[in-house]
Design a protein around this motif. Structure first.
Motif, mmCIF file in Angstrom:
data_model
loop_
_atom_site.group_PDB
_atom_site.id
_atom_site.type_symbol
_atom_site.label_atom_id
_atom_site.label_comp_id
_atom_site.label_asym_id
_atom_site.label_seq_id
_atom_site.Cartn_x
_atom_site.Cartn_y
_atom_site.Cartn_z
ATOM 1 N N LYS B 17 -33.802 -38.159 -51.330
ATOM 2 C CA LYS B 17 -32.787 -37.137 -51.094
ATOM 3 C C LYS B 17 -31.632 -37.683 -50.271
ATOM 4 O O LYS B 17 -30.477 -37.349 -50.502
ATOM 5 C CB LYS B 17 -33.398 -35.957 -50.335
ATOM 6 C CG LYS B 17 -34.131 -34.986 -51.215
ATOM 7 C CD LYS B 17 -34.513 -33.777 -50.364
ATOM 8 C CE LYS B 17 -35.679 -33.026 -50.961
ATOM 9 N NZ LYS B 17 -36.264 -32.090 -49.982
ATOM 10 N N VAL B 18 -31.973 -38.503 -49.314
ATOM 11 C CA VAL B 18 -30.922 -39.102 -48.496
ATOM 12 C C VAL B 18 -30.001 -39.930 -49.370
ATOM 13 O O VAL B 18 -28.781 -39.877 -49.233
ATOM 14 C CB VAL B 18 -31.531 -39.980 -47.390
ATOM 15 C CG1 VAL B 18 -30.456 -40.785 -46.693
ATOM 16 C CG2 VAL B 18 -32.292 -39.119 -46.396
ATOM 17 N N LEU B 19 -30.575 -40.670 -50.290
ATOM 18 C CA LEU B 19 -29.736 -41.488 -51.157
ATOM 19 C C LEU B 19 -28.874 -40.621 -52.072
ATOM 20 O O LEU B 19 -27.730 -40.964 -52.359
ATOM 21 C CB LEU B 19 -30.595 -42.441 -51.991
ATOM 22 C CG LEU B 19 -31.415 -43.464 -51.205
ATOM 23 C CD1 LEU B 19 -32.066 -44.452 -52.153
ATOM 24 C CD2 LEU B 19 -30.556 -44.209 -50.201
ATOM 25 N N TRP B 20 -29.408 -39.527 -52.504
ATOM 26 C CA TRP B 20 -28.596 -38.641 -53.347
ATOM 27 C C TRP B 20 -27.419 -38.104 -52.545
ATOM 28 O O TRP B 20 -26.291 -38.080 -53.015
ATOM 29 C CB TRP B 20 -29.436 -37.479 -53.872
ATOM 30 C CG TRP B 20 -30.425 -37.867 -54.925
ATOM 31 C CD1 TRP B 20 -30.317 -38.914 -55.811
ATOM 32 C CD2 TRP B 20 -31.680 -37.234 -55.207
ATOM 33 N NE1 TRP B 20 -31.431 -38.951 -56.616
ATOM 34 C CE2 TRP B 20 -32.280 -37.927 -56.273
ATOM 35 C CE3 TRP B 20 -32.364 -36.138 -54.663
ATOM 36 C CZ2 TRP B 20 -33.518 -37.572 -56.806
ATOM 37 C CZ3 TRP B 20 -33.588 -35.778 -55.198
ATOM 38 C CH2 TRP B 20 -34.160 -36.488 -56.257
ATOM 39 N N GLU B 21 -27.702 -37.690 -51.339
ATOM 40 C CA GLU B 21 -26.647 -37.140 -50.489
ATOM 41 C C GLU B 21 -25.554 -38.155 -50.201
ATOM 42 O O GLU B 21 -24.377 -37.873 -50.277
ATOM 43 C CB GLU B 21 -27.213 -36.750 -49.118
ATOM 44 C CG GLU B 21 -27.863 -35.397 -49.016
ATOM 45 C CD GLU B 21 -28.621 -35.289 -47.694
ATOM 46 O OE1 GLU B 21 -28.153 -35.869 -46.678
ATOM 47 O OE2 GLU B 21 -29.708 -34.674 -47.679
ATOM 48 N N LEU B 66 -25.731 -58.309 -44.094
ATOM 49 C CA LEU B 66 -27.069 -58.469 -43.530
ATOM 50 C C LEU B 66 -28.129 -57.755 -44.342
ATOM 51 O O LEU B 66 -29.123 -58.336 -44.754
ATOM 52 C CB LEU B 66 -27.185 -57.819 -42.138
ATOM 53 C CG LEU B 66 -26.484 -58.136 -40.866
ATOM 54 C CD1 LEU B 66 -27.479 -58.520 -39.854
ATOM 55 C CD2 LEU B 66 -25.345 -59.019 -41.083
ATOM 56 N N ALA B 67 -27.895 -56.477 -44.451
ATOM 57 C CA ALA B 67 -28.998 -55.628 -44.883
ATOM 58 C C ALA B 67 -28.944 -55.260 -46.350
ATOM 59 O O ALA B 67 -27.900 -55.304 -46.991
ATOM 60 C CB ALA B 67 -29.002 -54.360 -44.057
ATOM 61 N N PHE B 68 -30.076 -54.887 -46.876
ATOM 62 C CA PHE B 68 -30.152 -54.378 -48.228
ATOM 63 C C PHE B 68 -29.507 -53.004 -48.288
ATOM 64 O O PHE B 68 -29.657 -52.204 -47.369
ATOM 65 C CB PHE B 68 -31.598 -54.220 -48.663
ATOM 66 C CG PHE B 68 -32.207 -55.495 -49.132
ATOM 67 C CD1 PHE B 68 -31.821 -56.056 -50.341
ATOM 68 C CD2 PHE B 68 -33.174 -56.146 -48.371
ATOM 69 C CE1 PHE B 68 -32.385 -57.241 -50.794
ATOM 70 C CE2 PHE B 68 -33.737 -57.327 -48.814
ATOM 71 C CZ PHE B 68 -33.338 -57.873 -50.019
ATOM 72 N N VAL B 69 -28.821 -52.762 -49.377
ATOM 73 C CA VAL B 69 -28.264 -51.438 -49.603
ATOM 74 C C VAL B 69 -29.006 -50.834 -50.781
ATOM 75 O O VAL B 69 -29.125 -51.461 -51.827
ATOM 76 C CB VAL B 69 -26.761 -51.528 -49.941
ATOM 77 C CG1 VAL B 69 -26.228 -50.158 -50.313
ATOM 78 C CG2 VAL B 69 -25.992 -52.114 -48.775
ATOM 79 N N TYR B 70 -29.534 -49.673 -50.566
ATOM 80 C CA TYR B 70 -30.305 -49.007 -51.617
ATOM 81 C C TYR B 70 -29.500 -47.896 -52.266
ATOM 82 O O TYR B 70 -28.752 -47.192 -51.603
ATOM 83 C CB TYR B 70 -31.581 -48.409 -51.025
ATOM 84 C CG TYR B 70 -32.556 -49.438 -50.520
ATOM 85 C CD1 TYR B 70 -33.558 -49.928 -51.360
ATOM 86 C CD2 TYR B 70 -32.475 -49.936 -49.220
ATOM 87 C CE1 TYR B 70 -34.465 -50.877 -50.901
ATOM 88 C CE2 TYR B 70 -33.373 -50.884 -48.756
ATOM 89 C CZ TYR B 70 -34.364 -51.354 -49.599
ATOM 90 O OH TYR B 70 -35.251 -52.294 -49.141
ATOM 91 N N ARG B 71 -29.698 -47.778 -53.568
ATOM 92 C CA ARG B 71 -29.051 -46.710 -54.322
ATOM 93 C C ARG B 71 -30.076 -46.042 -55.223
ATOM 94 O O ARG B 71 -30.967 -46.716 -55.731
ATOM 95 C CB ARG B 71 -27.978 -47.285 -55.265
ATOM 96 C CG ARG B 71 -26.775 -47.793 -54.581
ATOM 97 C CD ARG B 71 -25.955 -48.667 -55.526
ATOM 98 N NE ARG B 71 -25.134 -49.540 -54.698
ATOM 99 C CZ ARG B 71 -24.053 -49.124 -54.045
ATOM 100 N NH1 ARG B 71 -23.664 -47.870 -54.176
ATOM 101 N NH2 ARG B 71 -23.381 -49.950 -53.278
ATOM 102 N N PRO B 72 -29.908 -44.772 -55.468
ATOM 103 C CA PRO B 72 -30.857 -44.085 -56.352
ATOM 104 C C PRO B 72 -30.710 -44.595 -57.779
ATOM 105 O O PRO B 72 -29.613 -44.919 -58.231
ATOM 106 C CB PRO B 72 -30.446 -42.625 -56.249
ATOM 107 C CG PRO B 72 -29.056 -42.628 -55.719
ATOM 108 C CD PRO B 72 -28.899 -43.863 -54.916
ATOM 109 N N ALA B 73 -31.803 -44.677 -58.482
ATOM 110 C CA ALA B 73 -31.769 -45.091 -59.875
ATOM 111 C C ALA B 73 -32.279 -43.948 -60.738
ATOM 112 O O ALA B 73 -32.535 -44.090 -61.925
ATOM 113 C CB ALA B 73 -32.629 -46.327 -60.074
ATOM 114 N N ILE B 74 -32.438 -42.813 -60.109
ATOM 115 C CA ILE B 74 -32.882 -41.622 -60.829
ATOM 116 C C ILE B 74 -32.092 -40.469 -60.217
ATOM 117 O O ILE B 74 -31.803 -40.490 -59.033
ATOM 118 C CB ILE B 74 -34.398 -41.420 -60.671
ATOM 119 C CG1 ILE B 74 -34.892 -40.270 -61.540
ATOM 120 C CG2 ILE B 74 -34.757 -41.135 -59.214
ATOM 121 C CD1 ILE B 74 -36.401 -40.110 -61.511
#
Lengths: 136, 136
Positions: B17-21, B66-74
């Motif tokens: 949900k955080v990624l969606w937001e 530095l850090a990984f960035v995550y994104r929703p894939a769904i």
DNA sequence: GACCTTGTGAGACAATTGTCTTAGGATAAA
DNA sequence: TTTATCCTAAGACAATTGTCTCACAAGGTC
């Protein structure tokens, strides 16, 4: 501090459904019903599931003759209620209306149901807010 | 043989949900958003959850700086879709109409939503099946 | 260079779920 | 009463979920 309701995993739910259908059942009876419904479980698996359900207070058992007879201690309505509320809370911001809208869009109803639903809605809205101008 | 979609446990859902937001987030950003929302998790916990989500193919990551960035894939729609379908299958005999009816009875809508729903229904039913006899 | 600060990787560990095996008590049948 | 049945008890065991600890790498700071 009301301890929150126990979760009901899918496998347990399947067993519970049998009890709802039949009213009560021994392990073996449940097993047979489940077999007919396509679940290929062993006797022991069904026994475990009933046992866990009893541990959660969702079924009761009493020993008649040889075997324990299990009965549901929670209604199907109650279970539905919980699942739906949880879904609404988790994915629809606590707004049941959003879920209804989503349902209508993605899972079309057949006309009979659609009418039924509309009737309920009409009842809920009450006459004053209807747009049945013709009736005036 | 399409392998069935991965399950999404509640904790993972919260992260998703955080990624969606936000569209995207690093572990730390997600952690902070979650903290604000009341989730008292450790950094490592959030990292694990994102990792598991990635393992299930539900988020992607790419290393920026530095850090990984995550994104929703769904999408959230997709997740809702799955949950609703599963609910309908498991507790409403595959009949979305039953769920709608249940919802209306047990979780009353506010008038605005009710009207909106009725509008959708009217559209779905089409004129021919309406009971607006007066129009004849 | 010696030190922090952040971040990742690799697991640990308990609870829950999904399923079954095995041992032993009762009951019924031979 | 010996056997064949059926039942429960007890627990095994792997996969998933919920959380965290710890060791270590990469980048800045003094």
């Amino acid at each position: 501090m009301a301890k929150r309701p126990p979760t009901i995993p899918d496998s347990e739910l399947d067993v519970l459904k049998v009890l709802w259908e039949r009213g009560h059942a021994t392990v073996r009876e449940a097993l047979e019903t489940l077999r007919e419904a396509g679940r290929e479980w062993s006797y022991a698996t069904v026994a475990t599931l009933l046992d866990r359900l009893e541990g959660k207070g969702l079924v009761t058992s009493d020993r008649r003759e040889l075997a324990f007879v299990y009965r549901p201690a929670i209604t199907d309505q109650e279970v539905r209620q919980r699942r739906v509320s949880s879904l609404v809370d988790k994915l629809y911001e606590g707004e049941p209306g959003l879920l209804v809208l989503h349902l209508l869009k993605s899972h079309p109803l057949n006309p009979v149901q659609a009418k039924e639903v509309r009737a309920v809605l009409d009842g809920m809205l009450g006459d004053s807010s209807k747009k049945r101008d013709k009736d005036r």
